[in-house]
Enzyme design. Structure first.
Site, short mmCIF file in Angstrom:
data_model
loop_
_atom_site.label_atom_id
_atom_site.label_comp_id
_atom_site.label_asym_id
_atom_site.label_seq_id
_atom_site.Cartn_x
_atom_site.Cartn_y
_atom_site.Cartn_z
CD GLU A 124 -11.80 6.35 5.17
OE1 GLU A 124 -11.34 5.22 5.34
OE2 GLU A 124 -11.18 7.25 4.57
NE ARG A 146 -2.53 1.10 3.55
CZ ARG A 146 -3.24 0.94 4.67
NH1 ARG A 146 -4.53 0.62 4.59
NH2 ARG A 146 -2.69 1.11 5.85
CE LYS A 175 -2.28 4.70 6.81
NZ LYS A 175 -3.30 5.51 7.46
N1 PMP Z 1 -9.32 4.88 6.97
C1 PMP Z 1 -8.41 5.83 7.27
C2 PMP Z 1 -8.66 7.23 6.84
C3 PMP Z 1 -7.28 5.50 8.03
O1 PMP Z 1 -6.38 6.45 8.33
C4 PMP Z 1 -7.11 4.17 8.47
C5 PMP Z 1 -5.95 3.82 9.36
N2 PMP Z 1 -4.77 3.75 8.70
C6 PMP Z 1 -8.05 3.21 8.10
C7 PMP Z 1 -9.15 3.60 7.35
C8 PMP Z 1 -7.89 1.77 8.49
O2 PMP Z 1 -6.87 1.19 7.73
P1 PMP Z 1 -5.93 0.05 8.33
O3 PMP Z 1 -6.81 -1.09 8.72
O4 PMP Z 1 -5.02 -0.31 7.20
O5 PMP Z 1 -5.20 0.63 9.47
#
Ligand code: PMP
Length: 300
Positions: free
Chosen positions: A194, A62, A161
């Site tokens: 989200e 990622r 990200k």
């Molecule tokens: N959405 C956002 C905006 C985030 O910052 C995160 C945390 N990194 C997640 C979802 C969850 O992703 P992950 O399970 O990879 O931590």
């Protein structure tokens, strides 16, 4: 002498910075770094369980995709990143914790252009973490939808990200100001995207639902692990655009994220979810995830 001894015995933290392991106090980058000036860079949050880094390869993939999307050439191979993450954990004697891996555009001029920036700064911080107190896992979290919408994918794909989290920070502030721990973020169409740092799931009539990625959610690593768990647990799963109404009327709801893991959500916009208690299936997902996290990682 005694004071010096105490000072020497203080727990120090070693930070990985561009190939070196330096003391926390010495881990410094330029004020001209575009990561600082413009949020120009990418990052990952990674979890360490019992001396194993959870889904490290997925996180590094990622990171590569995020970097590619913003035309940032990563200065290290996947193996080199992997080794550096593990070594940072080892140097800090960490068996359980959270790793923050950051790659910035590097130092440049005051203008926006990345031309002339670099080399990228690579920072790895490994620390202990508990995002929410254990009682939230037992009793569940209450969340609220906020006015700030999740950024439009044609402005900045939420799948990247990046270091630019202001959109999520504004939403978090709005939730906190009205007494909630976490904000539910909608996209431009008013669908669920989200939460500020977590993906959203609901269970309705025995089916597990989560919004599709094009609703404006990150391809969460924990989200992926829960989707895998659904098939192992024999729970039917569907990716589908969801509205607030779907959450208000769901039987169960939970959030997923590297820091928060799987956490029940018992109230949305002042409406109790189901009977207002963490649901049985949610508890199953929490327990199964914790089991999986212990065995599904790369040994440091
Ligand atoms: N959405 C956002 C905006 C985030 O910052 C995160 C945390 N990194 C997640 C979802 C969850 O992703 P992950 O399970 O990879 O931590």
């Amino acid at each position: 002498m005694g004071a010096t001894f105490v000072h020497e015995m203080e727990v120090t933290m070693k930070i990985y910075l561009n190939g070196e392991y330096v003391e926390k106090e010495d881990a410094k980058v330029s004020v001209f770094d575009h990561g600082l000036l413009y949020g120009d860079g990418v990052f990952e949050g990674i979890r360490l369980y019992d001396g194993c880094v959870f889904k490290l390869d997925e996180h590094l993939e990622r990171l590569e995709f995020s970097a590619k999307a913003i035309l940032l050439e990563l200065p290290m191979t996947r193996n080199e990143f992997s080794e550096a993450v593990c070594e940072t954990c080892r140097r800090n004697d960490l068996r359980n914790g959270y790793v923050r891996l950051v790659v910035t555009r590097g130092s440049g001029h005051l203008g926006l252009t990345p031309d002339g920036c670099g080399p990228p700064n690579v920072i790895i911080i490994a620390d202990e973490i508990q995002l929410y107190p254990e009682e939230f896992y037992e009793n569940g979290l209450k969340i609220i939808s906020v006015p700030t919408r999740r950024i439009n994918a044609s402005a900045l794909p939420p799948a990247i990200k990046s270091l630019n989290y202001l959109n999520n920070i504004l939403a978090k502030i709005e939730a906190k100001r009205v007494g909630f721990q976490e904000a539910l973020m909608l996209n431009d169409k008013g669908e669920i995207a989200e939460c500020t740092g977590d993906n959203v799931f609901i269970i309705s009539k025995g089916v597990l639902f989560t919004p599709p990625l094009d609703a404006g959610s990150l391809r969460g690593i924990t989200r992926g692990a829960v989707i895998d768990l659904a098939s192992e647990l024999g729970v039917p799963y569907r990716e589908q655009a969801l509205t607030r109404y779907d959450l208000w009327t769901s039987d169960e709801c939970f959030l997923t994220g590297t820091a928060a893991e799987v956490i029940p959500c018992v109230e949305v916009d002042h409406r109790p979810v189901g009977n207002g208690q963490p649901g049985d299936m949610t508890r199953k997902f929490i327990a199964s995830f914790r089991e999986k996290a212990k065995v599904d990682g790369i040994k440091i």
